[in-house]
Design an enzyme around this catalytic site. Structure first.
Site, PDB file in Angstrom:
ATOM      1  N   ARG A  22       0.854  -1.203   0.000  1.00 41.05           N
ATOM      2  CA  ARG A  22       0.000   0.000   0.000  1.00 41.05           C
ATOM      3  C   ARG A  22       0.885   1.247   0.000  1.00 41.05           C
ATOM      4  NH1 ARG A  22      -2.629  -0.362   4.740  1.00 41.05           N
ATOM      5  NH2 ARG A  22      -1.323   1.184   5.717  1.00 41.05           N
ATOM      6  N   TYR A  65     -17.230  17.974 -14.230  1.00 44.38           N
ATOM      7  CA  TYR A  65     -17.722  16.597 -14.307  1.00 44.38           C
ATOM      8  C   TYR A  65     -18.720  16.340 -13.167  1.00 44.38           C
ATOM      9  CZ  TYR A  65     -17.629  11.555 -13.619  1.00 44.38           C
ATOM     10  OH  TYR A  65     -17.992  10.257 -13.412  1.00 44.38           O
ATOM     11  N   ASP A 116      -8.124  20.224 -13.266  1.00 40.18           N
ATOM     12  CA  ASP A 116      -8.403  18.881 -13.784  1.00 40.18           C
ATOM     13  C   ASP A 116      -8.092  18.939 -15.279  1.00 40.18           C
ATOM     14  OD1 ASP A 116      -9.566  16.641 -14.943  1.00 40.18           O
ATOM     15  OD2 ASP A 116     -11.217  16.560 -13.505  1.00 40.18           O
ATOM     16  N   LYS A 131      -8.842   8.114 -18.821  1.00 38.05           N
ATOM     17  CA  LYS A 131      -9.160   8.750 -20.107  1.00 38.05           C
ATOM     18  C   LYS A 131      -7.935   8.770 -21.034  1.00 38.05           C
ATOM     19  CE  LYS A 131     -13.182   9.206 -18.204  1.00 38.05           C
ATOM     20  NZ  LYS A 131     -13.102   9.486 -16.819  1.00 38.05           N
TER      21      LYS A 131
END
Ligand SMILES: Cc1ncc(COP(=O)(O)O)c(C=O)c1O
Length: 379
Positions: A46, A98, A169, A194
């Site tokens: 992790r 978004y 973003d 994306k």
């Protein structure tokens, strides 16, 4: 190094154990230690994973940052960056972001005493005059789905005056076309799902920083919260970024051809939203701050029925959520990406039921135009 060279090489030394040219998928949860406190810098996956680290270094180089942290999704990256904000602070957000970002801010994070204000950010002077005090400014540019352009350098100034952070973003353009950190932004966020991955086969996110204090906090939070990108997804995105420069050139070329074609279909289409048009209000800003206009285009067919007819008739363009894949994806913001907004909020923003958003892929553009032409005939 040039951008394409960094895409292929940054953060990706040949594997020290075998010389493998591609960073291996270190599919392990832990690492054997030689003795108490004696290890090779890796204790638990992790906290540290070499595949994820290679991707983080790659993305930091591509965005011109000093470090980057990768997460299980774009939303997880957004959530992590918002841990820099404390209860009682105020966040200004560019409107029509978004829908998932809007949902996280208004339905989840607002519960913790952070105030969110959604304001038009495509006029930096007006925002400066009206925004009041804030601690973080969050923008998308071009905005999703109406393709409004925000002036990153001017907004960085507006934020700096208030000692606030500017977060961009950059999902819609990728660092191949726009590098917000060089324009004064403090942090860049992506849904790596994306364009960065580019193959519609991984969900992930990244936050890229340039301030060591932000790097230190995000690294701490990434380990504390555990919202990490898996080794396999890290490897997929690394494979994706190798061709980012190439793909974005083709996306750009195809995007322009499709936008120009759509704009000529005046009998069926009321308006096409794409910043590459010279009469788009944000065209000049976009020319200045980016090296392209991208392949995200929205267009208004006037009614939900017309949009549904087009979306159900296309064959080569795939009807689906998401964007930035090598294949063309087409969607209906009102019922898909922006369903998190209420009808009244969508109406106020101008996200009508007839609006269709297309993420133009890298197919032969004549085939895409033929497919869209067939579908428009059916409308
Ligand atoms: C601009 C933008 N930012 C963030 C996200 C969220 O990313 P993810 O779906 O990887 O969580 C999306 C998703 O569509 C997006 O379009």
């Amino acid at each position: 190094m040039g951008f394409a060279t960094d895409c292929i090489h940054a953060g990706q030394e040949p594997d020290p154990t075998t010389g493998a040219v591609t960073t291996p998928i270190y599919q392990t949860s832990t690492y054997v230690q030689e003795g108490l406190g004696k290890h090779k810098g890796y204790e638990y996956a992790r906290t540290h994973n070499p595949t994820r680290r290679a991707l983080e270094k790659n993305l930091a180089a591509l965005e011109g940052g000093t470090d980057a942290y990768c997460y299980a999704s774009g939303m997880a990256a957004t959530n992590a960056v918002l841990t820099l904000v404390k209860s009682g602070q105020r966040v200004v957000v560019s409107d029509n972001v978004y829908g998932g970002t809007h949902r996280l801010f208004t339905k989840v994070l607002a519960q913790y005493g952070v105030e969110f204000a959604f304001l038009e950010a495509n006029d930096a002077k007006a925002l400066d005059a009206s925004a009041g005090r804030f601690d973080l400014l969050w923008i998308e540019t071009p905005t999703n789905p109406l393709m409004k352009v925000c002036d990153i350098a001017a907004l960085a100034e507006v934020a700096r005056k208030r000692k606030a952070l500017l977060v961009v973003d950059n999902t819609f353009l990728s660092p191949a076309l726009q590098r917000p950190l060089a324009l004064g932004a403090d942090i860049v966020v992506h849904s790596t799902t994306k364009f960065l991955n580019g193959h519609s086969d991984s969900v992930g996110g990244v936050a890229v920083v340039k301030d060591p204090a932000h790097a230190q906090w995000l690294q701490f939070d990434q380990n504390a919260a555990g919202d990490i990108l898996s080794p396999f997804d890290s490897w997929l995105v690394l494979r994706g970024t190798k061709t980012l420069a190439l793909r974005m050139r083709q996306h750009e070329e195809n995007g322009r051809a499709v936008a120009e074609y759509l704009r000529k279909q005046t009998g069926k289409i009321r308006k096409v939203y794409w910043p590459g048009f010279s009469d788009h209000p944000g065209h000049e800003v976009q020319r200045r701050q980016a090296s392209g206009f991208g392949s995200m285009i929205s267009f208004d067919l006037g009614s939900r029925e017309a949009a549904a007819r087009l979306l159900e008739t296309v064959r080569l363009c795939s009807l689906g959520e998401s964007l930035g894949g090598i294949e063309t994806l087409i969607s209906h913001p009102a019922t898909m990406t922006h369903a998190g907004y209420t009808q009244a909020e969508r109406d106020a923003l101008g996200i009508g039921d007839g609006l269709v958003r297309i993420s133009v892929g890298c197919e032969d553009v004549e085939d895409l135009i033929a497919d869209l032409g067939r579908a428009l005939n059916a409308v």
